[in-house]
Design a protein around this motif. Structure first.
Motif: not given
Lengths: 298, 264
Positions: B191-210
């Motif tokens: 899960f933490e590896k997957g979360l790291a990939k989500i964190n490095s994804y740079g195209h989330y709009p503001l509400p999703l950054q939340d």
């Protein structure tokens, strides 16, 4: 004349004694010997499997209890075989296998140790391979046509329990570089034995036996999929359930096979107990012959 | 169930893409996609079944657990039939037989009263179903780059939450053997590896950054529950915490689903 008669008597008695002696030396292994040694081979791999289960704290089917019981079964079977009249060569072979067992046995009575598991498996592997060869030698010695098929069934049982032991060792996290190769070989061997039995003459492996054998197919497939997997996920309880189901079914098949093959042996096989009776009959016949010749000379 | 719907959507997107690139390839891809979608469904229901089984027998939100169990079993039956129809070759045939065999064994175990033995088997049957489904989804999984790849990653987080929760509740029910502990730890690490990939994804709009921030905030707390650091936590709180995480991950799934459609 009298002198000649005494000489004849001595000659016939010597012949009788020689017959008795030869008969004693070449006493065939009994079907029971084969079954018990084949069982020893299977149980030994089961013991190894239970050792790994206890080691990883799996409680399904109470492997601790099974481990203890199976050790006692192996001890009992060795004692039984030793008590039977085997020829010198076969007895030496059985004793060789028993000595290997005695060397391994104490480790199974101690708390399972992950660090010792790999070494222990190597010893069990060498011992069960030899055990299987000796079971085959005993089967040949019985002179029973089809007894080799009985051994094939027990070999299938041995391979299934070997696969279970290998798999559970891996599940316990015991690294073994040869694992994949050994699993592939064992799976191939089980497939080969299965096909060989399915293709056997129905005189020696009946349709009923083949039908029953088919019921184990799914368990073997399940084991193949589980053991070949590289996902790092393991199913120890399910493996134990499948291994025990295969073991139970194969023992039932073994009983059916024994009944089929050994029921037709009267022409070329005499169980040990009957053989002793027969030796008595031979001696009686020779004495009758001496008496007949004496009467004739007189 | 949300994950299943998302996968169906992704499959539809990819089928559309396949159709645009030629009929022969489209037929092949449709088959692959159908198999991929169904195998992915099996992966998640395999975890849900065992999770619901233990929640039910530990009497925690029993009604909900019972409903989840029934729905997941129905879903599994349909999916196994679909997979059976779509398999080709000896290896896939064996895997399909393995799945069917496991499904039958699962039914038998469910028909028996709860016991330590049936509980141990339930964990393993769910692993077997996952094992077979994983084999098929890997084989038929294609087009995992770009947004489709991200969609797969995020959906995998949902699967891992179910898996972690399964091992957590099984542990609470007394199944603490070596393998279960290792699998729980592996799922947490994945899960933490997957979360790291989500964190490095740079195209989330503001509400999703939340949403990403919330996942990063909730996860360390949930992780402590799962790994047993918080020994006294009530399972009902852990379940609520998992629901909260799933809710945020689902928002990401929805986004990547739309992006995958746009990309194709």
């Amino acid at each position: 004349m009298l002198h000649q008669s005494v000489r004849k008597k001595v000659f016939y008695l010597l012949t009788a004694a020689l017959t008795m002696f030869c008969s004693e030396v070449s006493a065939n292994a009994s079907a029971q010997d084969v079954h018990e040694l084949a069982d020893i081979c299977m149980y030994s791999q089961r013991i190894l499997k239970d050792y790994a289960l206890v080691g990883m704290s799996v409680t399904y089917h109470d492997p601790k209890k099974d481990l203890k019981e199976n050790i006692n079964i192996v001890d009992k079977y060795f004692k039984d075989i030793e008590g039977h009249k085997l020829n010198e060569k076969l007895l030496a072979e059985v004793l060789e296998v028993e000595n290997s067992w005695k060397a391994i046995r104490p480790a199974f009575e101690q708390e399972p140790d992950k660090k010792k598991m790999s070494e222990l498996r190597e010893k069990v592997e060498a011992y069960t391979t030899r055990c299987d060869q000796v079971a085959d030698d005993l089967a040949k010695d019985t002179g029973i046509k089809g007894e080799q098929d009985v051994v094939l069934v027990s070999e299938l049982g041995l391979e299934s329990q070997r696969l279970a032991a290998l798999y559970l060792m891996k599940a316990w996290g015991v690294a073994d570089t040869s694992y994949e190769k050994e699993v592939a070989q064992t799976v191939d061997q089980t497939e080969h034995l299965y096909q060989e039995l399915m293709a056997a003459d129905e005189k020696f492996v009946s349709k009923d036996i083949k039908d029953k054998l088919k019921t184990t197919e799914n368990e073997f497939i399940a084991f193949g999929v589980m053991a070949k997997s590289t996902s790092g996920r393991f199913m120890p309880s399910m493996a134990e359930k499948s291994a025990s189901k295969i073991f139970t079914t194969l023992r039932e098949i073994l009983a059916m096979e024994q009944k089929l093959v050994e029921a037709t042996v009267s022409g070329y096989f005499t169980p040990v107990a009957d053989e002793k009776k027969n030796r008595g009959m031979i001696l009686k016949d020779i004495i009758t012959l001496i008496q007949y010749r004496e009467e004739e000379s007189a | 169930m949300k994950r299943v719907i998302a996968l169906k959507g992704a499959a539809a997107t990819l089928i559309f893409y396949s159709l645009a690139t030629g009929n022969a390839a489209a037929n092949l891809d449709q088959h692959d996609l159908e198999m991929l979608k169904t195998a992915k469904n099996v992966e998640i229901v395999s975890q849900k079944i065992a999770k619901a089984y233990f929640y039910k027998h530990m009497d925690i939100r029993r009604e909900l657990a019972d409903k989840d169990l029934k729905e997941s079993l129905d879903q599994l039956k349909n999916d196994l039939l679909t997979l059976k129809k779509g398999i080709t070759g000896k290896e896939e045939t064996n895997v399909s037989k393995f799945l069917t065999y496991t499904g039958d064994e699962l039914d038998q175990a469910l028909a028996k009263p709860y016991s330590k033995e049936s509980g141990a088997l339930m964990i393993d049957f769910s692993e077997s179903l996952l094992e077979g489904a994983d084999f098929l989804s890997t084989k038929h999984g294609k087009g995992k780059d770009g947004e489709v790849g991200m969609l797969t990653q995020v959906e995998n987080l949902l699967f891992l939450l179910e898996r972690v929760n399964k091992y957590y509740i099984a542990h609470k029910a007394g199944f603490k053997d070596y393998n279960n502990v290792v699998q729980l730890e592996n799922a947490v690490a994945d899960f933490e590896k997957g979360l790291a990939k989500i964190n490095s994804y740079g195209h989330y709009p503001l509400p999703l950054q939340d949403s990403v921030k919330k996942i990063n905030k909730f996860w360390p707390v949930a992780k402590e529950f799962y790994l047993g650091v918080q020994q006294n936590a009530l399972p009902v709180i852990v379940l609520a915490s998992t629901d909260k995480l799933e809710q945020e991950v689902n928002a990401l799934v929805k986004f990547h689903h739309q992006e995958a459609e746009r990309e194709n």
